[in-house]
Design a protein around this motif. Structure first.
Motif, PDB file in Angstrom:
ATOM      1  N   TYR A 126       0.848  -1.199   0.000  1.00 50.86           N
ATOM      2  CA  TYR A 126       0.000   0.000   0.000  1.00 50.86           C
ATOM      3  C   TYR A 126       0.883   1.249   0.000  1.00 50.86           C
ATOM      4  O   TYR A 126       1.832   1.356   0.770  1.00 50.86           O
ATOM      5  CB  TYR A 126      -0.927  -0.003   1.214  1.00 50.86           C
ATOM      6  CG  TYR A 126      -2.035  -1.021   1.061  1.00 50.86           C
ATOM      7  CD1 TYR A 126      -3.287  -0.652   0.566  1.00 50.86           C
ATOM      8  CD2 TYR A 126      -1.807  -2.368   1.367  1.00 50.86           C
ATOM      9  CE1 TYR A 126      -4.291  -1.593   0.392  1.00 50.86           C
ATOM     10  CE2 TYR A 126      -2.803  -3.315   1.190  1.00 50.86           C
ATOM     11  CZ  TYR A 126      -4.040  -2.916   0.698  1.00 50.86           C
ATOM     12  OH  TYR A 126      -5.024  -3.856   0.514  1.00 50.86           O
ATOM     13  N   HIS A 127       0.576   2.160  -0.911  1.00 52.96           N
ATOM     14  CA  HIS A 127       1.291   3.430  -1.009  1.00 52.96           C
ATOM     15  C   HIS A 127       0.287   4.558  -0.856  1.00 52.96           C
ATOM     16  O   HIS A 127      -0.649   4.679  -1.649  1.00 52.96           O
ATOM     17  CB  HIS A 127       2.011   3.534  -2.354  1.00 52.96           C
ATOM     18  CG  HIS A 127       2.796   4.789  -2.506  1.00 52.96           C
ATOM     19  ND1 HIS A 127       2.664   5.641  -3.580  1.00 52.96           N
ATOM     20  CD2 HIS A 127       3.729   5.362  -1.695  1.00 52.96           C
ATOM     21  CE1 HIS A 127       3.473   6.669  -3.443  1.00 52.96           C
ATOM     22  NE2 HIS A 127       4.130   6.522  -2.311  1.00 52.96           N
ATOM     23  N   LYS A 130      -3.262   3.370  -0.887  1.00 54.55           N
ATOM     24  CA  LYS A 130      -3.831   2.710  -2.057  1.00 54.55           C
ATOM     25  C   LYS A 130      -3.025   1.452  -2.402  1.00 54.55           C
ATOM     26  O   LYS A 130      -1.799   1.459  -2.332  1.00 54.55           O
ATOM     27  CB  LYS A 130      -3.834   3.661  -3.255  1.00 54.55           C
ATOM     28  CG  LYS A 130      -4.729   4.873  -3.062  1.00 54.55           C
ATOM     29  CD  LYS A 130      -4.710   5.760  -4.297  1.00 54.55           C
ATOM     30  CE  LYS A 130      -5.623   6.972  -4.114  1.00 54.55           C
ATOM     31  NZ  LYS A 130      -5.618   7.849  -5.314  1.00 54.55           N
ATOM     32  N   VAL A 132      -1.007  -1.344  -4.421  1.00 56.56           N
ATOM     33  CA  VAL A 132      -0.140  -1.322  -5.603  1.00 56.56           C
ATOM     34  C   VAL A 132       0.402  -2.724  -5.848  1.00 56.56           C
ATOM     35  O   VAL A 132       0.964  -3.344  -4.941  1.00 56.56           O
ATOM     36  CB  VAL A 132       1.051  -0.351  -5.412  1.00 56.56           C
ATOM     37  CG1 VAL A 132       1.939  -0.359  -6.653  1.00 56.56           C
ATOM     38  CG2 VAL A 132       0.565   1.062  -5.110  1.00 56.56           C
ATOM     39  N   ILE A 134       3.197  -4.181  -6.751  1.00 57.66           N
ATOM     40  CA  ILE A 134       4.540  -3.615  -6.851  1.00 57.66           C
ATOM     41  C   ILE A 134       5.448  -4.410  -7.784  1.00 57.66           C
ATOM     42  O   ILE A 134       6.346  -3.843  -8.420  1.00 57.66           O
ATOM     43  CB  ILE A 134       5.177  -3.474  -5.453  1.00 57.66           C
ATOM     44  CG1 ILE A 134       6.365  -2.509  -5.491  1.00 57.66           C
ATOM     45  CG2 ILE A 134       5.555  -4.829  -4.878  1.00 57.66           C
ATOM     46  CD1 ILE A 134       6.009  -1.095  -5.873  1.00 57.66           C
ATOM     47  N   TYR A 137       4.509  -3.232 -11.159  1.00 54.84           N
ATOM     48  CA  TYR A 137       4.969  -1.843 -11.277  1.00 54.84           C
ATOM     49  C   TYR A 137       6.458  -1.791 -11.615  1.00 54.84           C
ATOM     50  O   TYR A 137       6.885  -1.079 -12.530  1.00 54.84           O
ATOM     51  CB  TYR A 137       4.697  -1.112  -9.961  1.00 54.84           C
ATOM     52  CG  TYR A 137       5.286   0.278  -9.859  1.00 54.84           C
ATOM     53  CD1 TYR A 137       4.581   1.393 -10.309  1.00 54.84           C
ATOM     54  CD2 TYR A 137       6.561   0.479  -9.298  1.00 54.84           C
ATOM     55  CE1 TYR A 137       5.132   2.672 -10.210  1.00 54.84           C
ATOM     56  CE2 TYR A 137       7.106   1.758  -9.204  1.00 54.84           C
ATOM     57  CZ  TYR A 137       6.385   2.844  -9.663  1.00 54.84           C
ATOM     58  OH  TYR A 137       6.933   4.098  -9.569  1.00 54.84           O
TER      59      TYR A 137
END
Length: 277
Positions: A126-127, A130, A132, A134, A137
């Motif tokens: 969570y970033h 929210k 993610v 990762i 990403y």
């Protein structure tokens, strides 16, 4: 003294939040290279993750430099000659990866174009509240292929340039000291984003990489302009004759810099270079 080299962090500096190089910035950097100035991409990304941006900026035509893994490796963008390389030993790598099993983080290592992970479906983190994905990403940002290897600590048998650990931003702030404590003084450890904490060989940073590579090009630190926004850019900003902090940079970097420019979304690199060149 005349400017002979420009070093640029990527995420949050050279590229916008949408991960693209702004038009004016690209034009200024292409013109600088035509004038004989060496352009250097200096990032925590793996070497393969720099290739696309290097091609867009035509570093391969001008013997630009690629500093990858936060300074652990420097290569010539034209010849792929390695100018500087310092990795962690296999024992150090296994120790870090074994220790990371105690924490709610996702470790990753890069082999060529492969992003190697224990579980390709781990997460999310969570970033800023929210979720993610990762792993996706990181793979997309660096144009990497995800490889699931099972136990990453058992998979890594040789030296590694970097171990990247990803985690929820608030979790990493609370636990990074405990994560790093067994390796303090033995390895370098730092944040490259509020959701990324990475391990490299001792003393590794972008400033040291530049100090090792620039003399081979006959370039002095005083002839270097460096741009950055984060903690991992601090050594580079301090090393350069002119250190430039982005408008979106952390306060510590702004204090260390010689000048502060506009943000990465507002052509900050181009604005500064148009004044300096």
């Amino acid at each position: 003294m005349a400017i002979k080299a420009i070093a640029l962090d990527i995420d949050g500096t050279l590229t916008t939040d949408k991960k693209v190089i702004p038009r004016r910035t690209k034009q200024v950097l292409l013109a600088a290279q035509e004038a004989g100035i060496t352009v250097i991409l200096a990032s925590g990304r793996p070497a393969y993750g720099l290739k696309g941006l290097a091609a867009e900026l035509e570093l391969d035509r001008h013997h630009g430099l690629l500093i990858s893994f936060n300074g652990a490796r420097v290569i010539d963008a034209t010849t792929d000659e390695i100018l500087f390389d310092q990795a962690m030993t296999a024992d150090e790598v296994r120790s870090v990866l074994s220790h990371m099993k105690r924490f709610d983080v996702i470790p990753m290592v890069t082999h060529g174009r492969e992003l190697c992970v224990t579980d390709a479906f781990a997460g999310p983190i969570y970033h800023r509240g929210k979720p993610v994905n990762i792993i996706r990403y990181e793979a997309r940002a660096c144009d990497l292929l995800v490889r699931e290897v099972g136990d990453l600590a058992e998979f890594c048998h040789g030296p590694e340039s970097k171990i990247l650990t990803a985690g929820t931003d608030t979790y990493l702030q609370e636990h990074w000291r405990e994560m790093y404590e067994p390796f303090k003084g033995r390895l370098s450890g730092m944040f490259t984003a509020d959701f990324y904490f990475e391990f490299t060989a001792p003393g590794i940073d972008k400033g040291r990489a530049l100090a090792g590579a620039l003399p081979r090009r006959g370039i002095d630190a005083s002839e270097l302009v460096a741009f950055g926004d984060g903690q991992n850019d601090l050594a580079m900003i301090r090393f350069a004759g002119t250190g430039v902090a982005m408008g979106n940079a952390i306060p510590e970097l702004k204090q260390a810099a010689d000048m502060v420019t506009l943000s990465n979304n507002d052509e900050g690199v181009a604005a500064a270079l148009e004044k300096l060149l």
